[in-house]
Structure formats: C-alpha cells, structure tokens
Design an enzyme around this catalytic site. Structure first.
Site, PDB file in Angstrom:
ATOM      1  N   CYS A   1       0.839  -1.204   0.000  1.00 20.63           N
ATOM      2  CA  CYS A   1       0.000   0.000   0.000  1.00 20.63           C
ATOM      3  C   CYS A   1       0.873   1.252   0.000  1.00 20.63           C
ATOM      4  CB  CYS A   1      -0.991  -0.045   1.164  1.00 20.63           C
ATOM      5  SG  CYS A   1      -2.404   1.072   0.960  1.00 20.63           S
TER       6      CYS A   1
ATOM      7  N   HIS B   1      -3.501  -5.598   1.166  1.00 19.69           N
ATOM      8  CA  HIS B   1      -2.820  -5.850   2.444  1.00 19.69           C
ATOM      9  C   HIS B   1      -2.862  -7.329   2.820  1.00 19.69           C
ATOM     10  CE1 HIS B   1      -2.313  -1.673   4.047  1.00 19.69           C
ATOM     11  NE2 HIS B   1      -3.307  -1.414   3.208  1.00 19.69           N
TER      12      HIS B   1
ATOM     13  N   GLU C   1      -1.170  -8.791   5.044  1.00 18.27           N
ATOM     14  CA  GLU C   1      -1.027  -8.937   6.501  1.00 18.27           C
ATOM     15  C   GLU C   1      -2.362  -8.824   7.224  1.00 18.27           C
ATOM     16  OE1 GLU C   1      -0.933  -4.474   5.968  1.00 18.27           O
ATOM     17  OE2 GLU C   1      -0.305  -6.255   4.839  1.00 18.27           O
TER      18      GLU C   1
END
Length: 233
Positions: free
Chosen positions: A86, A203, A205
């Site tokens: 990002c 993302h 994660e």
C-alpha cells in the site's frame, strides 16, 4: 529470515506486519525507524501501509526522502529483497525502485473493502507458490491506488512477467467491473526486472490470522518465504 519493518511518521500497518511476520510466520523481525541508517543485517526490508507524513504532496513523496531510504535503495540495488504494501508500494514508486506511479482512485473516494486478486504468473518469489486459477480475498484500503505507467513501461511489465497480481472477481475473471480503483490492466502489484523488489496495494497482513476468518494473505507470505529462504541462508 530476518525482516526489517520500516516505521515512518504516519505508518499505521507496521504493527500488523510485525505481528504476522513474527507471530504467524515465525520469523525474526526488527522495527527500523525512518531516521536510522542501519538496516541491522536484515534479509528483507518491508515498507508497511499507512499515511507516511500524512500523505502530504503525494502519497510516499516525502517518505521517499527519509534518511533510511538511502540504505533501502542501496540494499535493493545490491539485490536485497524489499516489499512495499500500500503506502510502501507508493514509496517504492516514488523512490524509482519500481516503475510507474499510484494516482487517485478514479472514484476519488477512499476505498476500504475485501477485494479479490489473482496471481498473474509464478515468475517471482512473492507469487511463485500461488495457484494461477485461485483468486485470493485480500483487503484494500487506499485513496491513491490507481496504478499508472505509460504504454511503453506497461508493455515491458507485461512482456517480462513483472505484473504480480491483478484485481479480479470471485471467479478469477479480470474485468473492468472487478477493478476497484482504475489501475491500468487491473494491476494490483508489480516487481522490478531483477525480481527482488515487490510492491502491492492490497494488504496480505490483514488476511493472515485465522482469528480474522481469512488466511488468503498467508499464502503470499508462504510463497515469499519458501522462495527466498534458501537464497539468504
């Protein structure tokens, strides 16, 4: 592997990234403050998501000049692995470690939702272990995620399998309707010609912990680890 997660003023996904790399993936992790000049012997540098310097001027434009970026650029140019997610992707583009740029979403809205992406090929460490027929549900959260490069650069990316991921629908179809931000050719992530610098807007994660009821992002980290570990030992 030993990962270094860079923290800029305004980073807000650094702790998420540290948690996943350390607690979920079982790797060594250090946090690197943006004013430091020592990468502490890491095997991979990660630039996390967030709003570095409040996204003033352009997303990533100021962070690109943080002191530690001199070390990150040198590390990458010597073949070190670097991942930007990002805002980290935006910083890598601003630092010219990756081609292209990230512009405002065509909707001119901040978009925060789960989004399907699909690996475009298996040519890079980050997508080498991913199936090419399975879409992954990975969260996005950005206002400037519209990937753009001129026609010559896009052709080069396509010709050399440097597109990592594309936005798609639940069935894996890459269509204009599945494109959340207007990115050219539905591009959600790219790598450099040497395949050691990776940038992606979604993302992973945020989709790696079973408690979140989605572990599609873990497949991306597993691919990265499995294909880098042997080289850094």
């Amino acid at each position: 592997m030993k990962f270094g997660v860079v923290v800029f003023p305004g980073s807000n996904c650094d702790e998420d990234m540290v948690y996943v790399l350390r607690n979920i993936m079982g790797q060594k992790v250090v946090k690197l403050w943006h004013k430091e000049h020592d990468l502490q012997g890491v095997d991979m540098v990660v630039l996390p998501g967030g709003f570095s310097y409040g996204d003033y001027l352009r997303s990533g434009a100021i962070a690109r000049f943080s002191p530690i970026m001199n070390e990150v650029i040198d590390f990458a140019e010597k073949g070190g692995y670097v991942l930007g997610v990002c805002n980290g992707f935006q910083i890598l583009c601003e630092a010219h470690l990756l081609p292209g740029t990230l512009m405002h979403n065509t909707s001119h809205l901040f978009i925060c939702k789960n989004q399907y992406i699909i690996a475009d090929n298996n040519a890079s460490a980050i997508n080498a272990g991913l199936p090419l027929d399975r879409p992954l549900l990975i969260p996005i959260a950005h206002g400037e995620g519209n990937y753009y490069a001129d026609a010559e650069v896009i052709k080069e990316l396509e010709d050399h399998a440097q597109v990592l991921f594309r936005y798609c629908d639940a069935n894996g179809n890459v269509t204009p309707e599945a494109n959340p931000n207007g990115s050219v050719n539905n591009i959600a992530g790219v790598t450099n010609r040497h395949r050691n610098v990776f940038g992606m807007m979604p993302h992973p994660e945020r989709a790696a912990d079973p408690e979140l009821a989605n572990v599609d992002g873990r497949l991306i980290f597993e691919s990265l680890l499995n294909h880098c570990l042997s080289e850094v030992k």
